[in-house]
Design an enzyme around this catalytic site. Structure first.
Site, short mmCIF file in Angstrom:
data_model
loop_
_atom_site.label_atom_id
_atom_site.label_comp_id
_atom_site.label_asym_id
_atom_site.label_seq_id
_atom_site.Cartn_x
_atom_site.Cartn_y
_atom_site.Cartn_z
N GLY A 9 15.01 -35.11 13.09
CA GLY A 9 14.53 -34.04 13.97
C GLY A 9 13.14 -34.34 14.52
O GLY A 9 12.38 -33.44 14.86
N THR A 11 12.23 -35.44 17.32
CA THR A 11 12.02 -35.04 18.73
C THR A 11 11.94 -33.53 18.90
O THR A 11 11.81 -33.04 20.02
CB THR A 11 13.17 -35.57 19.61
N GLY A 12 11.99 -32.79 17.79
CA GLY A 12 11.94 -31.33 17.88
C GLY A 12 10.51 -30.82 17.70
O GLY A 12 9.57 -31.59 17.49
N ASP A 14 9.11 -29.04 15.18
CA ASP A 14 8.50 -29.27 13.87
C ASP A 14 8.30 -30.75 13.61
O ASP A 14 7.30 -31.15 12.98
CB ASP A 14 9.39 -28.69 12.76
N ALA A 81 18.75 -30.57 13.22
CA ALA A 81 19.76 -29.49 13.23
C ALA A 81 19.99 -29.04 14.66
O ALA A 81 19.17 -29.31 15.55
CB ALA A 81 19.29 -28.29 12.40
N SER A 136 16.32 -21.79 6.24
CA SER A 136 15.92 -20.81 7.26
C SER A 136 16.05 -19.37 6.77
O SER A 136 16.97 -19.04 6.00
CB SER A 136 16.82 -21.00 8.48
N GLU A 138 17.28 -17.22 8.44
CA GLU A 138 18.59 -16.74 8.93
C GLU A 138 19.61 -16.65 7.79
O GLU A 138 20.62 -15.97 7.94
CB GLU A 138 19.11 -17.65 10.04
N TYR A 160 25.38 -20.33 12.25
CA TYR A 160 24.14 -21.08 11.95
C TYR A 160 23.60 -20.69 10.58
O TYR A 160 23.29 -21.55 9.74
CB TYR A 160 23.09 -20.78 13.04
N LYS A 164 23.27 -23.03 7.22
CA LYS A 164 21.97 -23.25 6.55
C LYS A 164 22.07 -22.84 5.07
O LYS A 164 21.43 -23.45 4.21
CB LYS A 164 20.86 -22.47 7.25
N HIS A 190 8.93 -19.89 13.34
CA HIS A 190 7.61 -20.42 13.67
C HIS A 190 7.67 -21.05 15.05
O HIS A 190 8.64 -21.69 15.43
CB HIS A 190 7.09 -21.37 12.61
N ARG A 195 7.59 -25.16 21.40
CA ARG A 195 8.86 -24.48 21.11
C ARG A 195 9.82 -24.67 22.29
O ARG A 195 9.40 -24.65 23.46
CB ARG A 195 8.55 -23.00 20.92
#
Ligand code: NDP
Ligand code: GDR
Length: 345
Positions: A9, A11-12, A14, A81, A136, A138, A160, A164, A190, A195
């Site tokens: 991840g 390239t995301g 975080d 993810a 998460s 979630e 999702y 998780k 966050h 974002r």
């Protein structure tokens, strides 16, 4: 010798903050990237001279074994993810493959490369590859208690969240089955100027910037009453790193302990540029989710006491930071003709 970290991840949102944080701590940082030419690599282009990339995909077991074997990391941060919740109703199986089975595949890669088996479990944490799973809030979903803490029962409201929850349990299970040093960071929302524009805070701050600059007039949103505990991504990656520096792997809730509604996020953002949100926001029922998570608020006292972690950016400061960044970004977008190239990465 420098510690070695492998980040999925990369390239995301975080991934980019974590890479910066670990490089500043003297780590050698390896980022797992997928696809033959990933356009999102531009997000870490500023770090390109310091980062090392390895090919791999959470959908492909062999690629993960090869990545772990070639990097020989001290720490693996599994941030990869499909992270946009609404997509999980449209492509539930794909989201489950990446967000649930993908965690299992990465744990298996570490287990195989480390030579662990049911008969050969690790006895101590020393010398082990340490694993961080991006769990998460979630997973709590329609939680029976607020605020939510490590022991709060899960009631996920989306594919999702359910995926998780599997990732969380399998991480714990590998800790218990194989003695693996495996951590689940149960992070609440966050945000940051990095974002993705599909998430509500950034959708709002980008729209505010465009409206202020006369490029857009209305902003369509779904449920304005949802309550979230929003923090700053830069603060949360510090917590991820701290979690892997403890004597043993564990689970930690990370959040600010404050909750705000989507409506308040809208108000703060529009107020910051002296606009009245009521003149611009419209409700689109298509953006209301089939099963909503109405209220999330973190009790992160365990992390605060054990890790000595606390957030530094508050909700108002975060929203204003994002609006200020997007005012610059949108002005540059006009020049570059592309938001990705104009973004503050
Ligand atoms: P982003 O959506 O910004 O980044 C997701 C990353 O996952 C991208 O780098 C993407 O890479 C990568 N990815 C997607 N599919 C795969 C795959 N098949 N194999 C390998 N990598 C893949 O998410 P965030 O940075 O915001 O979040 C990081 C993690 O934390 C995610 O797991 C998310 O679910 C979780 N999380 C996030 C929270 C938040 O509020 N931000 C809160 C709690 C948990 P590519 O460029 O190749 O698409
Ligand atoms: P979330 O973040 O689903 O909490 O997941 P998102 O910003 O998408 O939604 C937050 C809340 O805002 C409401 N909302 C809208 N959301 C979006 N995206 N677009 C809209 O137009 C809109 N209008 C209202 C939503 O209904 C929701 O209640 C994020 C992701 O980063 C996950 O990967 C992560 O696990 C969780 O945070 C913690």
């Amino acid at each position: 010798m420098s510690k070695r970290a492998l980040i999925t991840g990369i390239t995301g949102q975080d991934g980019s903050y974590l890479a910066e944080h670990l490089l500043a701590q003297g780590y050698r940082v390896f980022g797992l990237t997928r696809g033959q030419s990933n356009p999102r690599k531009v997000r870490v282009s500023r770090l390109a001279s310091e980062l090392e990339f390895v090919d791999g995909d959470l959908m492909d077991q062999g690629s993960l074994v090869s990545a772990v074997d070639s990097v020989q990391p001290d720490e693996v941060y599994n941030l990869g993810a499909i992270s946009f919740v609404p997509m999980s109703w449209q492509q539930a199986e794909l989201v489950t493959e990446v967000n649930a089975a993908g965690v299992l595949r990465m744990l298996e890669a570490i287990r195989i490369v480390s030579g662990l088996s049911p008969n050969r479990a690790a006895q101590t944490a020393s010398g082990q590859i340490r694993f961080y799973q991006a769990s998460s809030s979630e997973m709590f979903g329609k939680a029976a208690e607020t605020p939510q803490r490590e022991t709060t029962l899960f009631h996920p409201r989306s594919p999702y969240g359910a995926a998780k929850a599997y990732g969380h349990y399998i991480t714990r299970n590998y800790r218990e089955s194989f003695g693996m040093y495996a951590v689940s960071g149960m992070l609440f929302n966050h945000e940051s100027p990095r974002r993705g524009s599909e998430f509500v805070t950034r959708k709002i701050t980008l729209a505010v910037a465009r409206i202020k600059l006369g490029l857009q007039d209305t902003l369509a949103l779904g449920n304005l009453d949802a309550l979230r505990d929003w923090g700053f991504a830069g603060d949360y990656v510090r917590a991820m790193h701290l979690m892997l520096q403890q004597p043993d792997g564990d689970d930690y809730v990370i959040g600010t302990g404050e909750m705000h509604s989507v409506r308040e996020a809208v108000e703060v953002a529009f107020d910051h540029v002296d606009l009245d949100w009521r003149d611009h926001v419209v409700i689109d029922q298509d953006l209301v989710r089939p099963a909503e998570v109405e209220i999330l608020c973190a009790d992160s006292s365990k992390a605060q006491e054990t890790l000595g972690w606390k957030p530094e950016v508050d909700f108002g400061g975060l929203m204003r930071m994002m609006v200020d960044s997007d005012l610059e970004c949108v002005a540059r977008e006009e020049e570059y003709g592309d938001l990705m190239a104009a973004a503050n990465w």
